[in-house]
Write an enzyme that holds these catalytic residues in place. Structure first.
Site, PDB file in Angstrom:
ATOM      1  N   ARG A  50       4.912  17.106  23.759  1.00 16.13           N
ATOM      2  CA  ARG A  50       3.998  18.225  23.906  1.00 16.13           C
ATOM      3  C   ARG A  50       2.789  18.066  22.999  1.00 16.13           C
ATOM      4  O   ARG A  50       2.893  17.559  21.881  1.00 16.13           O
ATOM      5  CB  ARG A  50       4.702  19.534  23.541  1.00 16.13           C
ATOM      6  N   ASN A  56      -4.354   9.212   0.790  1.00 22.03           N
ATOM      7  CA  ASN A  56      -4.743   8.595   2.064  1.00 22.03           C
ATOM      8  C   ASN A  56      -5.223   9.630   3.086  1.00 22.03           C
ATOM      9  O   ASN A  56      -6.364   9.615   3.507  1.00 22.03           O
ATOM     10  CB  ASN A  56      -3.567   7.828   2.660  1.00 22.03           C
ATOM     11  N   ASP A  57      -4.291  10.503   3.476  1.00 31.01           N
ATOM     12  CA  ASP A  57      -4.643  11.452   4.537  1.00 31.01           C
ATOM     13  C   ASP A  57      -3.669  12.618   4.599  1.00 31.01           C
ATOM     14  O   ASP A  57      -2.555  12.566   4.093  1.00 31.01           O
ATOM     15  CB  ASP A  57      -4.685  10.758   5.907  1.00 31.01           C
ATOM     16  N   TYR A  64      -4.057   5.182   9.089  1.00 30.30           N
ATOM     17  CA  TYR A  64      -3.820   5.862  10.362  1.00 30.30           C
ATOM     18  C   TYR A  64      -5.144   6.222  11.031  1.00 30.30           C
ATOM     19  O   TYR A  64      -5.293   6.152  12.256  1.00 30.30           O
ATOM     20  CB  TYR A  64      -2.985   7.115  10.092  1.00 30.30           C
ATOM     21  N   THR A 121      -8.817   3.199   6.315  1.00 29.49           N
ATOM     22  CA  THR A 121      -8.310   1.942   6.884  1.00 29.49           C
ATOM     23  C   THR A 121      -6.845   2.042   7.285  1.00 29.49           C
ATOM     24  O   THR A 121      -6.222   1.032   7.620  1.00 29.49           O
ATOM     25  CB  THR A 121      -8.486   0.785   5.878  1.00 29.49           C
ATOM     26  N   SER A 171      -6.329   3.359  13.060  1.00 33.66           N
ATOM     27  CA  SER A 171      -5.523   3.211  14.264  1.00 33.66           C
ATOM     28  C   SER A 171      -5.873   4.261  15.318  1.00 33.66           C
ATOM     29  O   SER A 171      -5.769   4.013  16.522  1.00 33.66           O
ATOM     30  CB  SER A 171      -4.030   3.341  13.921  1.00 33.66           C
ATOM     31  N   ASP A 179       0.820  -1.213   0.000  1.00 35.64           N
ATOM     32  CA  ASP A 179       0.000   0.000   0.000  1.00 35.64           C
ATOM     33  C   ASP A 179       0.854   1.264   0.000  1.00 35.64           C
ATOM     34  O   ASP A 179       0.503   2.264  -0.633  1.00 35.64           O
ATOM     35  CB  ASP A 179      -0.929   0.010   1.214  1.00 35.64           C
TER      36      ASP A 179
END
Length: 288
Positions: A155, A144-145, A187, A185, A190, A63
């Protein structure tokens, strides 16, 4: 669909040891009398002209390799199919035992195209000069993102969120991610976000380890624009962060920096051979 005659194989040499399966596929295509080019790695030098004369791209990897190839295409509407040499492989369509069948079906035009939505992010920095302030813009894309995260591992960062230029919320967290259905599907999953059907057109905003017990993912439509701006909420918190596009392009964010996120005009054309539904694939990949 269009019968494929000109193939480009992009191989991840770390996944395909000694290029065993890439060379096998290359020889298979040429043995059937069609054109094949084998490109090792993701260096884009010389790929432009080849891509302009390609009917389909075959990705040998996982992927992550598929994601990097989506950036290499740079908006070109060329269908891509992946041979899974990685682990889970949500985006890769076939396994090595199916390579012969894959080539036959591509040559025969026996396949479908699934257009996957992408994101466009415009990063803006306030730059102080001697007499005035001006803005610097950088644009990048993601399949994806887009992840807005802290730079300091110890921090939190405070992020002010706007939707369509209207104030929406302020979140203290390790970060915030905006995922496409394809990235739901990854990060996003998760981080506790929802799984979305890959060919849907929407955006998922999910906080990463938020400093709150009530933070949840939020779904936005394809017509929306999401703006994330780093702010100072506490005097002892540093105002430094990073914004990453599929882990490929990363920009530093400081106080006053922001990223505008919207649906990209580009799409990623994924070849679909299997009739399995997304839910059946999820059951097989994740054991749900």
């Amino acid at each position: 669909m269009k019968k494929c005659e000109r193939f480009l194989i992009i191989a991840n040499e770390l996944k395909d040891t000694d290029l065993k399966w890439s060379k096998y596929t290359d020889a298979l295509i040429k043995g059937r009398g069609y054109t094949s080019m084998l490109h090792v790695g993701l260096d884009q030098n010389g790929l432009g002209e080849i891509l302009d004369n390609t009917d389909v791209v075959i990705v040998m990897g996982g992927d992550g390799t598929m994601l990097r190839v989506s950036h290499t295409l740079n908006g070109r509407d060329i269908p891509v199919i992946g041979v899974n040499l990685g682990t889970v492989g949500f985006m890769t369509e076939v396994v090595v035992s199916e390579i012969d069948s894959m080539i036959d079906r591509l040559i025969a035009g026996d396949y479908e195209i699934e257009n996957r939505m992408m994101l466009k992010g415009t990063v803006t920095h306030e730059v102080s000069g001697h007499e005035t302030e001006w803005e610097k813009e950088e644009v990048a894309y993601a399949l994806n993102d887009i992840v807005f995260a802290r730079e300091n591992a110890l921090r939190l960062i405070a992020v002010r969120i706007y939707v369509n230029d209207n104030y929406f919320d302020t979140c203290e967290a390790d970060g915030i991610l905006i995922a496409t259905p394809t990235g739901s599907t990854g990060y996003n999953l998760s981080a506790g976000g929802p799984i979305v059907k890959g060919d849907a057109r929407l955006m998922v905003m999910t906080p990463i380890s938020p400093y709150s017990l009530s933070r949840r993912s939020v779904i936005f439509g394809e017509e929306d624009k999401i703006t994330l701006e780093i702010i100072r909420k506490r005097k002892d918190i540093e105002c430094n962060g990073l914004v990453s596009f599929d882990g490929a392009s990363t920009f530093k964010m400081e106080l006053g920096s922001k990223v505008d996120i919207e649906v990209s005009p580009y799409t990623f054309s994924k070849v679909k051979l299997n009739d399995s539904s997304v839910y059946e694939i999820l059951r097989k990949k994740l054991g749900v």
